[in-house]
Design a protein around this motif. Structure first.
Motif, PDB file in Angstrom:
ATOM      1  N   HIS A   1       0.748  -1.391  -0.184  1.00  0.00           N
ATOM      2  CA  HIS A   1       0.401  -0.149  -0.311  1.00  0.00           C
ATOM      3  C   HIS A   1       0.642   1.527  -0.035  1.00  0.00           C
ATOM      4  O   HIS A   1       1.862   1.060   0.430  1.00  0.00           O
TER       5      HIS A   1
ATOM      6  N   PHE B   1      -3.089   5.727   1.963  1.00  0.00           N
ATOM      7  CA  PHE B   1      -2.942   5.159   3.408  1.00  0.00           C
ATOM      8  C   PHE B   1      -3.208   6.227   4.699  1.00  0.00           C
ATOM      9  O   PHE B   1      -4.293   6.444   5.945  1.00  0.00           O
TER      10      PHE B   1
ATOM     11  N   ARG C   1      -4.266  -4.005   5.325  1.00  0.00           N
ATOM     12  CA  ARG C   1      -5.168  -2.176   5.360  1.00  0.00           C
ATOM     13  C   ARG C   1      -6.324  -2.067   6.626  1.00  0.00           C
ATOM     14  O   ARG C   1      -6.429  -1.740   7.014  1.00  0.00           O
TER      15      ARG C   1
END
Length: 229
Positions: free
Chosen positions: A83, A88, A122
């Motif tokens: 990611h 994020f 995530r």
């Protein structure tokens, strides 16, 4: 029915109840948000910051309880992927922007250009970070800073606030996460325990993730660090 089966059945009932509570809270938060959107700035209550904070705090605790139940019955799948850390972190801050605004908190983040990517689940790490942000909001005076750096090949996500910092007793006993209820603060250590368990799920080349708390950092207050291999 043996004691182990009874305990499992009871925990399943509790988990189901927590799940229903989380759904009800989500509907309440949505309805409240829609009602707020129809009000003018002058009509909005000064207590809105308190309401927003406790909505987020309650939701975070329910997520943690469900996560710990799933960990206990080995039903919490780990789905790591690469990611972009800029995206994020920004997404986590955006989801808290109403609380930041209402409480007068300046929230910023910095990502080391040498560590632009992280390999993690995530959803699970987002739940840990959300809890850390909510905790920092409780004690921050004016500022909150999230940083991403590299330490010995591990990605480190740090959450720092400008409050009074963690109690020394908590820092000294941080490996004993479930320390009972602190009567002065109401803290149970559940958030740190949850973060530690989620961090440990992330393993690479025999190295497990972990968490550490201390005081200091750029803002001088509490400093939470999440290490991901």
């Amino acid at each position: 029915m043996n004691e182990e089966q009874q305990a499992l059945d009871f925990s399943t009932v509790i988990a189901s109840t927590v799940h229903d509570m989380k759904n009800s809270l989500a509907m309440l938060m949505q309805a409240h948000g829609q009602w707020q959107a129809r009000l003018s700035e002058a009509q909005r209550a000064p207590e809105q910051g308190v309401i927003d904070y406790h909505f987020a705090h309650l939701n975070g605790m329910l997520v943690q309880l469900l996560g710990l139940y799933k960990l206990g019955v080995n039903q919490l799948p780990l789905q790591p992927a690469y990611h972009e850390l800029d995206d994020f972190i920004e997404a986590q801050l955006v989801s808290h922007q109403d609380v930041f605004k209402s409480r007068g908190i300046s929230a910023t983040y910095e990502v080391d250009p040498l560590s632009p990517l992280g390999f993690f689940d995530r959803e699970l790490i987002a739940s840990v970070l959300a809890n850390c942000i909510n905790n920092a909001l409780r004690y921050a005076r004016h500022a909150l800073l999230i940083t991403v750096s590299d330490e010995e090949g591990q990605v480190v996500l740090s959450v720092n606030d400008d409050g009074d910092g963690y109690p020394q007793a908590l820092i000294e006993r941080q490996d004993d996460y479930l320390q009972g209820i602190n009567q002065s603060s109401g803290s149970t250590g559940l958030g740190l325990y949850f973060a530690g368990r989620i961090a440990q799920l992330h393993q690479r080349n025999g190295v497990c993730g972990h968490t550490r708390i201390s005081n200091g950092g750029p803002l001088g207050g509490g400093l939470f660090k999440l290490y991901l291999p």
